[in-house]
Motif scaffolding. Structure first.
Motif, PDB file in Angstrom:
ATOM      1  N   ARG A   2     -68.033 -69.097 -33.507  1.00  0.00           N
ATOM      2  CA  ARG A   2     -67.069 -70.045 -32.843  1.00  0.00           C
ATOM      3  C   ARG A   2     -66.225 -70.365 -33.688  1.00  0.00           C
ATOM      4  O   ARG A   2     -64.967 -70.481 -33.048  1.00  0.00           O
ATOM      5  N   THR A  24     -56.262 -64.328 -25.627  1.00  0.00           N
ATOM      6  CA  THR A  24     -57.423 -63.945 -24.695  1.00  0.00           C
ATOM      7  C   THR A  24     -58.246 -62.993 -25.530  1.00  0.00           C
ATOM      8  O   THR A  24     -57.857 -62.436 -26.665  1.00  0.00           O
ATOM      9  N   LEU A  68     -70.073 -63.379 -20.221  1.00  0.00           N
ATOM     10  CA  LEU A  68     -70.382 -64.721 -19.826  1.00  0.00           C
ATOM     11  C   LEU A  68     -70.797 -65.627 -21.151  1.00  0.00           C
ATOM     12  O   LEU A  68     -70.719 -66.698 -21.051  1.00  0.00           O
ATOM     13  N   ASP A 103     -67.408 -66.924 -22.575  1.00  0.00           N
ATOM     14  CA  ASP A 103     -67.029 -67.902 -21.468  1.00  0.00           C
ATOM     15  C   ASP A 103     -67.815 -69.462 -21.955  1.00  0.00           C
ATOM     16  O   ASP A 103     -67.161 -70.512 -21.687  1.00  0.00           O
ATOM     17  N   THR A 104     -68.908 -69.359 -22.562  1.00  0.00           N
ATOM     18  CA  THR A 104     -69.722 -70.665 -22.869  1.00  0.00           C
ATOM     19  C   THR A 104     -69.005 -71.023 -24.263  1.00  0.00           C
ATOM     20  O   THR A 104     -69.045 -72.348 -24.573  1.00  0.00           O
ATOM     21  N   ALA A 145     -65.443 -70.816 -24.889  1.00  0.00           N
ATOM     22  CA  ALA A 145     -64.338 -71.144 -24.162  1.00  0.00           C
ATOM     23  C   ALA A 145     -63.891 -70.690 -22.911  1.00  0.00           C
ATOM     24  O   ALA A 145     -63.314 -69.358 -22.847  1.00  0.00           O
ATOM     25  N   GLU A 146     -64.238 -71.407 -21.816  1.00  0.00           N
ATOM     26  CA  GLU A 146     -64.092 -70.988 -20.564  1.00  0.00           C
ATOM     27  C   GLU A 146     -62.653 -70.475 -20.097  1.00  0.00           C
ATOM     28  O   GLU A 146     -61.769 -71.484 -20.575  1.00  0.00           O
ATOM     29  N   GLY A 147     -62.299 -69.153 -19.657  1.00  0.00           N
ATOM     30  CA  GLY A 147     -61.083 -69.114 -19.198  1.00  0.00           C
ATOM     31  C   GLY A 147     -60.180 -68.079 -20.139  1.00  0.00           C
ATOM     32  O   GLY A 147     -59.087 -67.679 -19.949  1.00  0.00           O
ATOM     33  N   ARG A 148     -60.897 -67.838 -21.320  1.00  0.00           N
ATOM     34  CA  ARG A 148     -60.069 -67.217 -22.335  1.00  0.00           C
ATOM     35  C   ARG A 148     -60.653 -65.844 -22.291  1.00  0.00           C
ATOM     36  O   ARG A 148     -59.904 -64.759 -23.033  1.00  0.00           O
ATOM     37  N   THR A 149     -61.545 -65.324 -21.962  1.00  0.00           N
ATOM     38  CA  THR A 149     -62.324 -64.164 -21.831  1.00  0.00           C
ATOM     39  C   THR A 149     -61.776 -62.995 -20.563  1.00  0.00           C
ATOM     40  O   THR A 149     -61.746 -63.609 -19.593  1.00  0.00           O
ATOM     41  N   ARG A 178     -64.838 -57.507 -13.031  1.00  0.00           N
ATOM     42  CA  ARG A 178     -64.943 -58.823 -12.240  1.00  0.00           C
ATOM     43  C   ARG A 178     -66.256 -58.623 -11.323  1.00  0.00           C
ATOM     44  O   ARG A 178     -66.862 -59.815 -11.196  1.00  0.00           O
ATOM     45  N   ARG A 235     -73.738 -63.223 -13.064  1.00  0.00           N
ATOM     46  CA  ARG A 235     -73.682 -64.837 -13.158  1.00  0.00           C
ATOM     47  C   ARG A 235     -74.672 -65.334 -12.032  1.00  0.00           C
ATOM     48  O   ARG A 235     -75.524 -66.055 -12.299  1.00  0.00           O
TER      49      ARG A 235
END
Length: 366
Positions: A94, A136, A169, A172-173, A175-179, A203, A210
């Motif tokens: 992290r 990203t 997934l 994403d935990t 920082a959501e939106g950067r993967t 996708r 998920r």
């Protein structure tokens, strides 16, 4: 659990047996061997060694080959991710992601990620995660199967995509939106050992994984439903060595946990052959395929299906029952037509018939 196990669970979220055994770290291959239904798949030691050797080549010389495949110019920052214990490694990962310098490349070699699944913490270790200059994150998956003339085995690519979706997934935990919703799949090119890369859109796998993982029953709820003293230990003696567990006792323990067998399990689960044998012995329709099981509704056994088709069971208003009876009627008509009408007169012996034909031919010639 690992990413491969989670991807298999996402494909079959109703199987409580696999969820519990994977969460408990049970060696399903050893259990299947003890039950007399050994798994017929798995990675050989040669393939395992080849995969490690190829990954080492991809990451050699300061990750030069991998950076070239990512489109990075020059060298990239490669922070040290070592820390005591899995929680320490997760926290170090992290921090490395948060401290990645904007405008440059950062490469995380075997970072450790955490994901909460069914009430349990699962630690996941992708081959690499690349932080691009725009901030990203991209999952890098290194596989030893080849890309031949720009194409690879579709089944293997699909498995790698589902496995990488679990890693995404977990990212994403943090920082959501950067993967990024795509991975970089690195494989040998053609028949050489030279690495090449393809970007794979994940996708669809992300959405399915998920949704399916969210449907999993909590592991603690599955364990609470087991009879007291249930164990999958193969040697439950006092010292864990001298006593070998009877097969019948082990089979009874396995049957305590409900399974959701499907033919697709044969390529992903070590217990699949045991579950298939039990499904066939009980006449359960899931042994014939998941889609058929879904179409038959409340008809869960082959015996019930046949009874509904022949009119001795089931409600005519049930669409499945109506379809089965229509199919049975059509089958009966087809068999009757194939049999044909009975002959009106006995056929002449072959020799007599031939002589009659010869006589008619001579008369016509005259």
């Amino acid at each position: 659990m690992d990413a491969r196990a989670l991807a298999a669970l996402a494909a079959n979220p109703g199987c409580r047996r696999r969820a519990l055994m994977d969460a408990a770290g049970v060696d399903k291959g050893a259990v299947a061997e003890a039950l007399g239904s050994p798994a017929r798949f798995g990675q050989s030691h040669f393939a395992f060694s080849r995969g490690h050797a190829f990954e080492a080549r991809v990451k050699a010389d300061g990750y030069s080959a991998l950076l070239r495949l990512l489109g990075a110019d020059g060298r990239a920052a490669a922070p040290e991710l070592g820390a005591p214990g899995p929680r320490g490694r997760v926290e170090r990962t992290r921090l490395a992601l948060a401290e990645a310098e904007p405008g440059g490349w950062t490469l995380l070699d075997h970072p450790l990620l955490a994901l909460e699944i069914a009430g349990s913490t699962v630690y996941l270790e992708p081959d690499a995660v690349a932080v691009a200059p725009d901030g990203t994150w991209t999952v890098v998956e290194i596989k030893s199967f080849p890309i031949l003339d720009g194409a690879a085995d579709a089944q293997k690519v699909g498995a790698a995509a589902r496995q990488s979706a679990v890693y995404a997934l977990a990212l994403d935990t943090v920082a959501e939106g950067r993967t990024r919703p795509e991975i970089v799949l690195v494989c040998p090119r053609d028949f050489s050992n030279l690495p090449t890369a393809e970007r794979v859109d994940i996708r669809k796998q992300l959405a399915v994984t998920r949704r399916q993982l969210d449907r999993l029953t909590r592991i603690s709820d599955i364990a609470d439903a087991l009879p007291e003293g249930t164990t999958f230990d193969l040697r439950p003696g006092p010292d864990g060595v001298t006593a070998t567990r009877p097969r019948e006792e082990l089979a009874a323990a396995v049957e305590c946990v409900p399974a959701a067998y499907a033919p697709e399990c044969l390529s992903t689960c070590e217990l699949a052959f045991h579950c298939r044998d039990r499904a066939r012995a009980a006449g359960r329709v899931e042994a014939l395929g998941r889609s058929l099981r879904g179409e038959l509704g409340d008809l869960t056994t082959v015996e019930a299906v046949l009874a509904a088709a022949h009119g001795s069971a089931g409600e005519p208003s049930d669409p499945a029952v109506a379809a089965l009876r229509r199919a049975a009627a059509l089958r009966g008509e087809a068999l009757a037509a194939a049999a044909g009408p009975p002959p009106s007169a006995p056929l002449a012996p072959p020799r007599a018939a031939a002589e009659a034909l010869d006589a008619d031919a001579l008369g016509g010639a005259r």
